[in-house]
Design an enzyme around this catalytic site. Structure first.
Site, PDB file in Angstrom:
ATOM      1  N   ASP A   1      29.541 -15.343  20.138  1.00 56.61           N
ATOM      2  CA  ASP A   1      30.359 -15.772  21.277  1.00 56.61           C
ATOM      3  C   ASP A   1      31.561 -16.538  20.725  1.00 56.61           C
ATOM      4  O   ASP A   1      31.466 -17.155  19.669  1.00 56.61           O
ATOM      5  CB  ASP A   1      29.548 -16.688  22.215  1.00 56.61           C
ATOM      6  CG  ASP A   1      30.026 -16.625  23.658  1.00 56.61           C
ATOM      7  OD1 ASP A   1      29.279 -16.154  24.522  1.00 56.61           O
ATOM      8  OD2 ASP A   1      31.182 -17.050  23.911  1.00 56.61           O
TER       9      ASP A   1
ATOM     10  N   ASP B   1      35.234 -13.821  17.773  1.00 59.10           N
ATOM     11  CA  ASP B   1      35.851 -13.074  18.869  1.00 59.10           C
ATOM     12  C   ASP B   1      35.596 -11.588  18.612  1.00 59.10           C
ATOM     13  O   ASP B   1      36.185 -11.014  17.687  1.00 59.10           O
ATOM     14  CB  ASP B   1      37.357 -13.382  18.884  1.00 59.10           C
ATOM     15  CG  ASP B   1      38.096 -12.582  19.940  1.00 59.10           C
ATOM     16  OD1 ASP B   1      37.452 -11.848  20.715  1.00 59.10           O
ATOM     17  OD2 ASP B   1      39.332 -12.685  19.967  1.00 59.10           O
TER      18      ASP B   1
ATOM     19  N   TYR C   1      39.780  -4.569  35.914  1.00 59.54           N
ATOM     20  CA  TYR C   1      38.419  -4.891  35.461  1.00 59.54           C
ATOM     21  C   TYR C   1      37.477  -3.702  35.685  1.00 59.54           C
ATOM     22  O   TYR C   1      36.783  -3.256  34.771  1.00 59.54           O
ATOM     23  CB  TYR C   1      37.917  -6.126  36.223  1.00 59.54           C
ATOM     24  CG  TYR C   1      36.481  -6.478  35.960  1.00 59.54           C
ATOM     25  CD1 TYR C   1      36.136  -7.267  34.874  1.00 59.54           C
ATOM     26  CD2 TYR C   1      35.468  -6.021  36.800  1.00 59.54           C
ATOM     27  CE1 TYR C   1      34.806  -7.591  34.627  1.00 59.54           C
ATOM     28  CE2 TYR C   1      34.139  -6.338  36.563  1.00 59.54           C
ATOM     29  CZ  TYR C   1      33.816  -7.131  35.481  1.00 59.54           C
ATOM     30  OH  TYR C   1      32.512  -7.435  35.241  1.00 59.54           O
TER      31      TYR C   1
END
Ligand code: UD2
Length: 311
Positions: free
Chosen positions: A32, A57, A147
């Site tokens: 994370d 990342d 999205y």
């Protein structure tokens, strides 16, 4: 022995998935970058010797590949994402980087290092607006946000890679997920996390519209269990499944549960309906049942009670 890498492990769904995998004896590698995830979500996992963690990342070229090469994995659960639909509309380029490029890196890492299974966090947002009573996987996919488009594109990228290079891909189309650790910070956060925070603070909530809109609210514990099954059950083949309960709950019903727990908090007020809001969203849960033996078991009222009584 299974060893599963979770991208987005410090997030809402990721941290619950890590907890359940660890509880079932699996080794978990968490990744994370804390963009939206939080360290506190990992408290339970970090107390377990079978958990290791990397702050990286996954949308940065090469980062994930190095991790997958270093760890001999049986599966990757790819949950890291730009999670806000509104943010995807404000910054479509960022949405593409975090929700499409990152998926490609996952697919490539699986191919290059022989990972046999990838589980992907897709969304009911791939369907967009639809007027069918209950959405099944054959319902037309007409995303209405960057999205939703990115989630649909990612399913295609992973399934194509899996078919070409011989690994199993499970795409999980989550409906309205709720439960502990969901971030209530934005006005576009899930409604239950917003209500929970406001009732805790002793403030009333605003219901946009008459409150008769309905959603297929599914507990994060059920969603995490669906991830565990998809990542670890023997004999699964590639596929796409709604991860939902198949039951609808109105916003008025949700608010009533909070009101019962907090008799001193002012009653909800009603505001204008939210622009672009869908009235009813309900999934059919039959494919997950048939292909993975998964069925949601947490009733909304019980999930709400647990949330209200937690932390
Ligand atoms: C989810 C997505 C949304 C879009 C949509 C597509 C989230 C948080 N939202 O919206 O961006 O992808 O799915 O299907 O993932 N509400 C209130 N008061 C509040 C907050 C919300 O009344 O303070 C209402 C809201 O107007 C809606 C319902 O609660 O009617 C559920 O809202 P939501 O944002 O939790 O979820 P949804 O399915 O509308």
């Amino acid at each position: 022995m299974s060893r599963v890498l979770i991208t987005g492990a410090a997030g809402f769904i990721g941290s619950h998935t890590a907890d359940q995998l660890l509880a079932s004896g699996v080794e978990v590698v968490g990744v994370d970058n804390f963009r939206t995830g939080s360290k506190s979500n990992l408290r339970g996992a970090e107390a377990n010797a079978r958990f290791s963690f990397y702050e990286e990342d996954v949308a940065a070229a090469g980062a994930l590949d190095a991790l997958v090469e270093k760890n001999r994995l049986t599966a990757i659960i790819h949950l890291a994402a730009l999670v806000s639909v509104q943010e995807s509309m404000d910054d479509p380029a960022l949405n593409h980087r975090l929700n499409v490029d990152a998926t490609h890196y996952v697919a490539e890492a699986a191919r290059r290092h022989g990972v046999q299974r990838v589980v992907f966090a897709s969304s009911a947002a791939v369907y967009g607006e639809t007027d069918v009573g209950a959405i099944d996987e054959e319902t037309p996919k007409r995303p209405i946000s960057p999205y939703g488009g990115a989630k649909l594109a990612s399913e295609g990228l992973l399934l194509g890679h899996g078919a070409a290079y011989g690994f199993t891909v499970r795409c999980q189309r989550y409906f309205n997920v709720f439960g502990p650790r969901q971030d209530p910070a934005s006005p576009y956060s899930g409604v239950i996390s917003i209500f929970d925070q406001r009732y805790r603070d002793g403030r009333g909530v605003t219901i946009f519209g008459d409150g008769r809109q309905t959603r297929d609210f599914i507990s994060v514990h059920d969603v995490a269990r669906a991830n565990v099954i998809a990542a670890t059950r023997d004999g699964l083949t590639s596929g796409i499944a709604n991860i939902c309960t198949g039951r609808s709950t109105s916003l008025l019903d949700v608010a009533a549960v909070f009101a019962r727990h907090y008799p001193d908090v002012p009653a909800p007020i009603h505001g204008d309906p939210r622009h672009g809001d869908i009235v009813h969203s309900l999934g059919k849960a039959t494919v997950a049942q048939r292909e993975m033996g998964f069925e949601a078991t947490v009733a909304v009222a019980d999930g709400l009670a647990e949330l209200i009584e937690s932390g």
